[in-house]
Design an enzyme around this catalytic site. Structure first.
Site, PDB file in Angstrom:
ATOM      1  N   ILE A  36       0.840  -1.207   0.000  1.00  0.00           N
ATOM      2  CA  ILE A  36       0.000   0.000   0.000  1.00  0.00           C
ATOM      3  C   ILE A  36       0.877   1.261   0.000  1.00  0.00           C
ATOM      4  CG2 ILE A  36      -0.245   0.195   2.532  1.00  0.00           C
ATOM      5  CD1 ILE A  36      -3.358   0.692   1.765  1.00  0.00           C
ATOM      6  N   TYR A 143      -4.730  -9.339  17.265  1.00  0.00           N
ATOM      7  CA  TYR A 143      -3.869  -9.967  16.259  1.00  0.00           C
ATOM      8  C   TYR A 143      -3.934 -11.500  16.374  1.00  0.00           C
ATOM      9  CZ  TYR A 143       0.707 -11.168  14.128  1.00  0.00           C
ATOM     10  OH  TYR A 143       1.719 -11.695  13.390  1.00  0.00           O
TER      11      TYR A 143
HETATM   12  C1  AKB Z   1       4.508  -9.617  16.816  1.00  0.00           C
HETATM   13  O1  AKB Z   1       5.284  -9.409  17.767  1.00  0.00           O
HETATM   14  O2  AKB Z   1       3.352  -9.202  16.766  1.00  0.00           O
HETATM   15  C2  AKB Z   1       4.996 -10.489  15.680  1.00  0.00           C
HETATM   16  C3  AKB Z   1       4.603 -11.910  15.828  1.00  0.00           C
HETATM   17  C4  AKB Z   1       5.230 -12.753  16.871  1.00  0.00           C
HETATM   18  O3  AKB Z   1       3.773 -12.380  15.105  1.00  0.00           O
HETATM   19  N1  AKB Z   1       6.413 -10.374  15.547  1.00  0.00           N
END
Ligand code: AKB
Length: 316
Positions: A36, A143
């Protein structure tokens, strides 16, 4: 004909080195880097580059069609620390882009997909030492939830529609080419920059916080190896555990002190400590070793040497 590859998120920490490795391997003409935003000069000038918003299905489809792409590496994602600040945006980016690519693969517009997962799929209730491939997974970050959900969808698209999607759970990655952006394991890169520039580092994680880590060259080799493996050998279609080294901030400090004896570290943990505390300390990657021959090469002192030698060159 050799495959034509699209890398989405090519200007990020993994994307940059993956692009270089794939261009070296297949020829610059066979690889299209996209992001992007614009990346470093080498990445932009030494092969095809497209500015691409991966959440825009029509734009992604257009690039795939124009370049006759058959393999996609979807590296765009919002990482753990930054995703806690922008939960809705992170969910949108991490999930929408995955669905776009899985749906293109389901419709046979793409033959093979690589999608990265992470140790963030694990949580506080996961056994933290030698974490098994199959275990309790209750991630507590946006995440981690997006990666765990993504894994379920990858497996679903494989089983239901025959999509050839392959994935590994990356640990924290260490590299000198491009800095990471917004992860919890980023300290393990920052520390080398600060060691050379200032001789000291204030770490946002506490002493004793052991996390699984890996040098980028190992991670890139793993990525290419799983994509090279015969279909039948890739038995896990959610995502493979991948182990490298495990260390705490004080271990990196001691490794740096072997080269820069005056280097000092202090600790000022912030909100990222809770994220790190929910992740495992070490990973059992025996399935990856058995199924497609995974083996890591770099230990902590080797990583320290490479990082300091190369960053020194950059800073001079
Ligand atoms: C993070 O710290 O979010 C990344 C991962 C471990 O996926 N480096």
């Amino acid at each position: 004909m050799k495959s034509r590859i699209l890398i989405i998120g090519a200007c990020g920490q993994i994307g940059t080195e993956l692009t270089i490795a794939l261009r070296n391997r297949f020829g610059a003409d066979k690889v299209v880097a996209s992001d992007i935003r614009e990346g470093n000069e080498e990445l932009m000038s030494e092969g095809h580059f497209e500015l691409l918003d991966a959440t825009d299905f029509a734009a992604v489809e257009d690039v795939i069609f124009r370049y006759k792409i058959d393999t996609v590496y979807l590296m765009a994602a919002m990482l753990s620390a930054i995703a806690e600040r922008f939960p809705a945006k992170a969910w949108h980016l991490n999930m929408t882009t995955l669905f776009h690519i899985l749906n293109l693969a389901k419709d046979k517009k793409v033959k093979k997909v690589f999608w990265p997962s992470s140790i963030a799929v694990f949580g506080e209730t996961t056994p933290s030492e030698n974490t098994p491939q199959l275990t309790v997974m209750e991630p507590s970050t946006v995440y981690g939830i997006s990666k765990q959900t993504g894994e379920r969808w990858c497996e679903y698209y494989h089983k239901k529609y025959g999509v050839d999607v392959r994935s590994i759970r990356y640990p924290g990655l260490i590299s000198y080419t491009t800095e990471p952006g917004g992860g919890t394991t980023d300290y393990a890169v920052d520390i080398y920059h600060r060691a050379l520039k200032h001789g000291n580092y204030r770490c946002f994680l506490q002493e004793g916080t052991v996390l699984p880590m890996m040098y980028m060259e190992d991670a890139i080799r793993a990525t290419i190896n799983i994509m090279d493996a015969p279909k039948k050998d890739v038995k896990i279609r959610s995502s493979y555990n991948l182990g490298g080294v495990s260390f705490a901030p004080e271990d990196v400090a001691q490794s740096i002190q072997k080269v820069i004896p005056a280097f000092e570290i202090e600790y000022e943990p912030d909100f990222r400590q809770a994220i790190a505390d929910s992740w495992p300390g070490s990973i059992d990657d025996s399935e990856a070793r058995k199924d497609w021959g995974w083996e890591h090469k770099f230990d902590l002192d080797a990583i320290t040497k490479i990082m300091l030698d190369n960053l020194k060159l950059q800073y001079s």
